[in-house]
Motif scaffolding. Structure first.
Motif, short mmCIF file in Angstrom:
data_model
loop_
_atom_site.label_atom_id
_atom_site.label_comp_id
_atom_site.label_asym_id
_atom_site.label_seq_id
_atom_site.Cartn_x
_atom_site.Cartn_y
_atom_site.Cartn_z
N PHE A 240 -2.67 5.78 -27.06
CA PHE A 240 -1.63 6.79 -27.14
C PHE A 240 -1.97 7.72 -28.30
O PHE A 240 -2.19 7.26 -29.42
N ASP A 241 -2.02 9.00 -28.01
CA ASP A 241 -2.24 10.01 -29.05
C ASP A 241 -0.94 10.79 -29.19
O ASP A 241 -0.72 11.79 -28.49
N PRO A 242 -0.05 10.40 -30.13
CA PRO A 242 1.24 11.08 -30.24
C PRO A 242 1.13 12.50 -30.80
O PRO A 242 2.07 13.28 -30.65
N THR A 243 0.00 12.84 -31.41
CA THR A 243 -0.19 14.21 -31.87
C THR A 243 -0.23 15.17 -30.69
O THR A 243 0.33 16.28 -30.75
N ASN A 244 -0.88 14.77 -29.62
CA ASN A 244 -1.08 15.64 -28.47
C ASN A 244 -0.38 15.18 -27.21
O ASN A 244 -0.48 15.83 -26.17
N GLY A 245 0.32 14.04 -27.27
CA GLY A 245 1.00 13.53 -26.09
C GLY A 245 0.06 12.95 -25.06
O GLY A 245 0.42 12.84 -23.88
N ILE A 246 -1.14 12.55 -25.47
CA ILE A 246 -2.13 11.99 -24.54
C ILE A 246 -1.85 10.50 -24.34
O ILE A 246 -1.60 9.76 -25.30
N VAL A 247 -1.90 10.04 -23.09
CA VAL A 247 -1.86 8.62 -22.76
C VAL A 247 -3.18 8.29 -22.09
O VAL A 247 -3.56 8.93 -21.11
N GLY A 248 -3.90 7.30 -22.60
CA GLY A 248 -5.23 6.99 -22.11
C GLY A 248 -6.28 7.64 -22.99
O GLY A 248 -5.98 8.26 -24.01
N ASN A 249 -7.53 7.50 -22.60
CA ASN A 249 -8.64 7.89 -23.48
C ASN A 249 -9.14 9.31 -23.26
O ASN A 249 -10.16 9.70 -23.83
N ARG A 250 -8.45 10.09 -22.43
CA ARG A 250 -8.94 11.43 -22.11
C ARG A 250 -9.22 12.26 -23.36
O ARG A 250 -8.34 12.47 -24.19
N ASP A 251 -10.47 12.72 -23.50
CA ASP A 251 -10.93 13.58 -24.61
C ASP A 251 -10.96 12.86 -25.96
O ASP A 251 -11.20 13.51 -26.99
N LEU A 252 -10.75 11.54 -25.98
CA LEU A 252 -10.73 10.79 -27.23
C LEU A 252 -11.98 9.90 -27.34
O LEU A 252 -12.30 9.18 -26.40
N ILE A 253 -12.65 9.96 -28.47
CA ILE A 253 -13.86 9.18 -28.71
C ILE A 253 -13.57 8.19 -29.83
O ILE A 253 -13.39 8.56 -30.99
N ARG A 254 -13.49 6.91 -29.48
CA ARG A 254 -13.17 5.87 -30.46
C ARG A 254 -14.34 5.58 -31.39
O ARG A 254 -15.46 5.39 -30.94
N VAL A 255 -14.04 5.48 -32.67
CA VAL A 255 -15.05 5.05 -33.64
C VAL A 255 -14.66 3.71 -34.25
O VAL A 255 -15.47 2.79 -34.29
N ALA A 256 -13.43 3.58 -34.71
CA ALA A 256 -13.02 2.35 -35.39
C ALA A 256 -11.59 1.99 -35.03
O ALA A 256 -10.75 2.86 -34.82
N VAL A 257 -11.32 0.69 -34.97
CA VAL A 257 -9.96 0.18 -34.79
C VAL A 257 -9.60 -0.64 -36.02
O VAL A 257 -10.47 -1.23 -36.67
N ALA A 258 -8.33 -0.66 -36.36
CA ALA A 258 -7.89 -1.40 -37.54
C ALA A 258 -6.41 -1.71 -37.44
O ALA A 258 -5.69 -1.13 -36.62
N ARG A 259 -5.96 -2.61 -38.28
CA ARG A 259 -4.54 -2.96 -38.31
C ARG A 259 -3.73 -1.89 -39.04
O ARG A 259 -2.60 -1.58 -38.66
N ILE A 260 -4.32 -1.32 -40.11
CA ILE A 260 -3.65 -0.29 -40.90
C ILE A 260 -4.66 0.82 -41.22
O ILE A 260 -5.88 0.57 -41.21
N PRO A 261 -4.22 2.03 -41.53
CA PRO A 261 -5.15 3.15 -41.73
C PRO A 261 -6.17 2.96 -42.84
O PRO A 261 -7.31 3.42 -42.71
N SER A 262 -5.81 2.29 -43.92
CA SER A 262 -6.75 2.13 -45.05
C SER A 262 -7.96 1.30 -44.69
O SER A 262 -8.96 1.31 -45.42
N GLN A 263 -7.92 0.60 -43.55
CA GLN A 263 -9.07 -0.20 -43.11
C GLN A 263 -10.02 0.59 -42.22
O GLN A 263 -11.03 0.07 -41.79
N ALA A 264 -9.70 1.86 -41.97
CA ALA A 264 -10.53 2.68 -41.08
C ALA A 264 -10.73 4.07 -41.66
O ALA A 264 -10.54 5.08 -40.98
N ILE A 265 -11.13 4.15 -42.92
CA ILE A 265 -11.41 5.43 -43.56
C ILE A 265 -12.83 5.85 -43.15
O ILE A 265 -13.77 5.09 -43.34
#
Length: 297
Positions: A240-265
């Motif tokens: 979910f991309d709440p900035t753009n209202g996207i549901v699913g991976n359309r136009d999104l390229i994953r680099v890192a996943v984390a529990r909290i933002p400070s773990q994915a700088i």
């Protein structure tokens, strides 16, 4: 299917030569069934003494970069080529027991999901809950997919995007008060809201493709982007991309996943010198399709 080419450049400049310390980089996309890394290159100037790759606790690819010299500038250039397959979303295939919310994750999954259900930010005045009450009736049965899409749209439609160069993420109560924020702020607001409803949610950092023509103008382009994933039984981790209202991976390229933002700088590091030595940082991100690049040549 699309081939995305990402060029990501970060430059630090200093008033005088400073001794460079270790830097940590997260820029190499994660391989999966919906995105396949074709090529990745990293060029660092001045030349580092060592570049060591490892997987962190979440399985993200992380580069530890060491230096044995001083310099008045530091530059990281990444070029990425990704084979990207968009999902037909929203297409929620949800286990029967989870089709309506609220529900409880099954015993075999619950222990592994528990850290992603636990709230991270303190909210003693229940700012997030009171905001949810403006458009949801908590505790009332509602289709799970519909609930999550409503939450995503509430942020996309109800808040203004405000690009901010300062590091860090706003706490959700600040975002709710200001009614504006960055993609990172909106991602953590959705994560905390979803967690308050009993969902497992995690933070994602990566890139977004912004179509130049014949398409929407996505927010968050020109820099690294952030969104979230929520675990839905039967569908797995749904983006979910709440900035753009996207549901699913359309136009999104994953680099890192984390529990909290400070773990994915995406990039951080150290140097020996005074605070006044730092003149600033410049980040340039450009995401194109392979066909668009071919037409430009």
């Amino acid at each position: 299917m699309a081939i995305f080419i990402v060029r990501h450049s970060t430059t630090y400049r200093y008033e005088r030569e400073v001794r460079l310390g270790r830097h940590q980089l997260m820029a190499r996309p994660r391989d999966s069934f919906d995105q396949r890394l074709i090529d990745f290159s990293l060029d660092v100037t001045p030349k580092p003494s060592e570049v060591r790759w490892l997987h962190d606790v979440f399985g993200n690819c992380v580069a530890h970069i060491e230096f044995d010299r001083a310099s008045d500038y530091l530059r990281f250039d990444c070029e990425i080529k990704v084979d990207h397959t968009p999902e037909n979303a929203p297409d929620f295939r949800i286990e029967d027991y989870a089709k309506d919310h609220p529900f409880t994750y099954h015993d075999e999954e619950a222990p592994d999901l528990a850290p992603y259900v636990q709230r991270w930010f303190s909210d003693p005045e229940d700012h997030v809950g009171r905001w949810l009450d403006t458009f949801l009736t908590r505790g009332t049965k509602r289709p799970t997919g519909q609930l999550l899409m409503t939450l995503n749209e509430a942020i996309s439609d109800g808040f203004a995007y405000d690009r901010r160069t300062a590091p860090g993420t706003q706490i959700p109560s600040t975002t709710l008060e200001l009614r504006k924020g960055t993609c990172r702020d909106f991602a953590i607001l959705m994560i905390e809201a979803a967690r308050s409803l009993g969902f497992a949610a995690r933070f994602i950092t990566g890139y977004i493709y912004v179509p130049d023509r014949d398409g929407p103008t996505w927010l968050g382009g020109g820099a690294t982007h952030a969104w979230c994933q929520i675990y839905v039984p039967g569908s797995g981790w749904v983006e979910f991309d709440p900035t753009n209202g996207i549901v699913g991976n359309r136009d999104l390229i994953r680099v890192a996943v984390a529990r909290i933002p400070s773990q994915a700088i995406p990039l951080f590091g150290t140097y020996w010198g005074s605070r006044e030595d730092e003149l600033g940082m410049n980040v340039e991100v450009n995401v194109k399709t392979a066909s668009a690049l071919f037409l430009l040549l």
